[in-house]
Structure formats: structure tokens, C-alpha cells
Design an enzyme around this catalytic site. Structure first.
Site, mmCIF file in Angstrom:
data_model
loop_
_atom_site.group_PDB
_atom_site.id
_atom_site.type_symbol
_atom_site.label_atom_id
_atom_site.label_comp_id
_atom_site.label_asym_id
_atom_site.label_seq_id
_atom_site.Cartn_x
_atom_site.Cartn_y
_atom_site.Cartn_z
ATOM 1 N N ASP A 1 24.909 36.519 14.911
ATOM 2 C CA ASP A 1 23.605 36.707 15.548
ATOM 3 C C ASP A 1 23.531 38.040 16.290
ATOM 4 O OD1 ASP A 1 21.919 34.969 18.320
ATOM 5 O OD2 ASP A 1 21.202 36.433 16.850
ATOM 6 N N ASP B 1 17.317 41.204 14.278
ATOM 7 C CA ASP B 1 17.934 39.972 14.768
ATOM 8 C C ASP B 1 18.316 39.036 13.624
ATOM 9 O OD1 ASP B 1 16.889 37.349 17.150
ATOM 10 O OD2 ASP B 1 18.763 37.719 16.051
HETATM 11 C C1 LIG Z 1 9.537 32.418 18.815
HETATM 12 C C2 LIG Z 1 10.889 32.870 18.293
HETATM 13 C C3 LIG Z 1 11.697 31.659 17.917
HETATM 14 C C4 LIG Z 1 13.062 32.060 17.455
HETATM 15 C C5 LIG Z 1 13.760 32.885 18.536
HETATM 16 N N1 LIG Z 1 15.035 33.224 18.061
HETATM 17 C C6 LIG Z 1 16.111 32.636 18.512
HETATM 18 O O1 LIG Z 1 16.064 31.865 19.448
HETATM 19 C C7 LIG Z 1 17.374 33.006 17.787
HETATM 20 N N2 LIG Z 1 18.382 31.995 17.974
HETATM 21 C C8 LIG Z 1 19.672 32.233 18.231
HETATM 22 C C9 LIG Z 1 20.274 31.038 18.353
HETATM 23 N N3 LIG Z 1 19.368 30.086 18.143
HETATM 24 C C10 LIG Z 1 18.185 30.706 17.888
HETATM 25 C C11 LIG Z 1 12.989 34.118 18.876
HETATM 26 C C12 LIG Z 1 11.599 33.715 19.337
#
Ligand SMILES: C[C@H]1CC[C@H](NC(=O)Cn2ccnc2)CC1
Length: 331
Positions: free
Chosen positions: A36, A220
């Protein structure tokens, strides 16, 4: 040193996330972790978790590793943008990815994980590849696998070659010329936010004119979709018959049989095109004829995110030099 390891979709139908096999400890314990670039904690499902929070994941058992050492009085706690969270204690141990070993890597062991992690049986934890400034371990923050490995690497780089509904690769310490076509266009990275933050030079919808406009965002690998400013979303989904922004599903949806345009974004003078097939992301619920879009609005996030839907359309070089840069190539 160099390393190379598979990036495997956790779900055969939609690219929700990708996991990579790693070895931890002595004798080696193999776990499948989500690499990640949007965070900087390396944490794993562990023997410290209550059984109720484990649902098929492989756990790391430090007690079974002769090289594991507890980092006394250190803890961590992280919450991600999607509301998922985990927390625990910290060991150091040998950590190997695709033949590249870091000794004394901080391995954060979960004592508690949120339900969305418990429900994802194919993810045994995360490997943060963001900047170490974001690491949540207290009282002393820890270095990422990349920061620990960098001094030993042939080149201070890792690359992401993610693929649509198939197995891709993360390479460490070298750039595989066979994995891309044409040239790699490098642009500056702003490391202050702690993410791989860069500025895209603009976008085009389908075969339409390219709109030159600076889009600041993060690369990301830990986020499935692409999140961009509402004005870009309007320009895209106006071309999709029956598309609407749904409060029920929390984003743009459209009839699964609607024809979708591709989406092109600029990296300097270069252009990366996301095929329409990547943007018809998934039915809103299993079997539904309503599909959720791979491009969504970033208005509630305060940050634009180039997640897997964009990354899998390119070969991406995360260059950890002084200063760091990010490179994009067609493939
Ligand atoms: C609205 C979006 C929803 C997805 C979000 N991405 C994360 O949370 C990435 N992540 C890493 C570990 N688990 C998840 C970014 C914002």
C-alpha cells in the site's frame, strides 16, 4: 540487492485489492500482504488477535520465530480513509519479499482489526510503501520495508505493474525494461504529505480534447478506485447513458450495459489511457445490472487519489532518490 514478487487480485471478479506473498521470521512464515503506497505501517494478522476477528487469514506467530524480538513498550494504531482500522504491538524480524531480505524489519502485530479487515479473508495484513513519516508506531516511529531495503538495493526504486483481473508484479531495486513500452516520464513528488504526491497535467474523456489542468493527487496502490474533482467526473459521466450519482450506493452508478468512454490522464507531455473496461468496475451488489464506476468524486476526501484503476493502466516507478520522483510508462 533486488526482489520481484507477484501482485495477485484478492477477488477473481473485481480488482478490489492485490496481495503479495512475503516470508517473515525463522523458519519462514508466508503471509499474503496488501502493498500500500498510501500508508506506511507494515502490519499483520497475528497470534495476538482474538479468534473472533480471524476469518481464514494466515497469522504471524512471533513465538514460532527464533529471530523475532519484541520491540518493548511500542504500540501502533491506524485508521484508513475507508474507515477500516487496526492496532497492536511491534516485533522486529527478518522480512523477505521476492528474494530481497531486510533483517530487523518492524513487523506490527495486530491485537485488534476492524470488521472490514476480518471480512477480507485473503488479506493477511499490509505493507506500507508511503514515506516513513506516516508510520504510526509510538513512542519511536519505524521505517518502511522500502526505507530499510533502499541502502542495499541496486537502485533505490520499486515498480508496480498491476494488471486488470490478473496477476502483476512488484519489483524492488531494478527497473524491468520488458514491462513497459516507450519511455518512462518522471515527474516531481511532494513528500511533505507523506504520500507519493504528484501533479498530473490534465485529462481527456474518450476521444475528446485533452484538458490541460493541474491535478494534484497521490499514487495509491492500496485504494481500488480513482477519486478526482467533481468537475472531471461530470465531464466523464455525461457521456454515459443512464449514469447518475447515487446517494444509495455512495457514488456514480450506471446500467452495466452502458457504453463507457476511456479516460486519459496526463503525466507531463505523456498520456496514460484507462480502458473503459477498467471503469465499469463492479455490479453494486452481486448479480445487479447497476454498476459502480471506477472513477469517483474526491470532493469528500480533500485529496485526489490515483488508485488501482489508474495504476493498472501503466507501469509505475516509485523512485526513492534525493528527491524522490514518480515515473509512468505505457505498457
Ligand atoms: C473514499 C476512499 C475510500 C478508500 C480509501 N482508501 C483506503 O482507505 C485505502 N486502504 C488502505 C487500507 N485499507 C484501505 C480512500 C478514500
Amino acid at each position: 540487492d533486488t526482489g520481484s514478487a507477484a501482485a495477485i487480485p484478492v477477488n477473481p471478479n473485481y480488482d478490489i485489492a492485490y496481495v503479495t506473498p512475503v516470508s517473515i521470521g525463522t523458519p519462514p512464515q508466508t503471509l499474503h500482504l496488501d502493498f500500500d503506497t498510501g500508508s506506511s505501517d507494515l502490519w499483520v494478522f497475528s497470534s495476538h488477535l482474538p479468534a473472533s476477528q480471524i476469518r481464514g487469514q494466515t497469522i504471524y506467530v512471533p513465538a514460532n520465530s527464533s529471530t523475532a524480538k519484541l520491540l518493548a513498550d511500542h504500540t501502533w494504531s491506524i485508521t484508513y480513509g475507508d474507515g477500516s482500522a487496526s492496532r497492536g504491538n511491534v516485533y522486529v524480524d527478518n522480512f523477505t519479499v521476492g528474494g530481497l531480505t531486510v533483517e530487523n524489519q518492524a513487523v506490527q502485530c495486530a491485537l485488534q482489526v476492524s470488521t472490514s479487515f476480518t471480512r477480507e479473508s485473503n488479506i493477511d495484513g499490509l505493507v506500507g510503501l508511503g514515506f516513513s513519516t506516516l508510520n504510526t508506531v509510538v513512542p519511536k516511529s519505524q521505517l518502511t520495508f522500502f526505507d530499510n531495503a533502499k541502502p542495499h538495493m541496486d537502485e533505490p526504486v520499486f515498480t508496480a505493474d498491476l494488471k486488470w483481473k490478473s496477476e502483476g508484479t512488484y519489483d524492488f531495486g531494478f527497473i524491468d525494461e520488458k514491462k513497459y513500452t516507450g519511455k518512462i516520464t518522471y515527474v516531481p513528488v511532494n513528500t511533505s504529505p507523506g504520500y507519493w504526491t504528484f501533479t498530473s497535467s490534465g485529462y481527456a474523456v474518450g476521444s475528446g480534447n485533452f484538458s490541460a489542468t493541474s491535478i494534484v493527487g497521490i499514487a495509491d496502490t492500496g485504494t481500488s478506485l480513482v477519486y478526482l474533482p467533481p468537475s472531471i467526473l461530470t465531464a466523464y459521466y455525461r457521456q454515459v447513458e443512464g449514469a447518475t450519482s447515487s446517494r444509495t450506493y455512495g457514488g456514480y452508478v450506471f446500467p452495466c450495459n452502458s457504453k463507457l468512454p476511456s479516460f486519459t490522464f496526463g503525466i507531463g507531455e505523456a498520456r496514460i489511457t484507462i480502458p473503459s473496461s477498467y471503469i465499469s468496475y463492479a455490479p453494486v451488489t452481486a448479480g445487479s445490472s447497476t454498476c459502480f464506476g471506477g472513477l469517483q468524486s474526491s470532493s469528500s476526501l480533500g485529496i485526489n487519489i490515483w488508485g488501482d484503476v489508474a495504476l493498472k493502466a501503466a507501469f509505475v516507478v516509485f523512485h526513492g532518490g534525493n528527491p524522490p520522483t514518480i515515473g509512468w510508462a505505457k505498457k
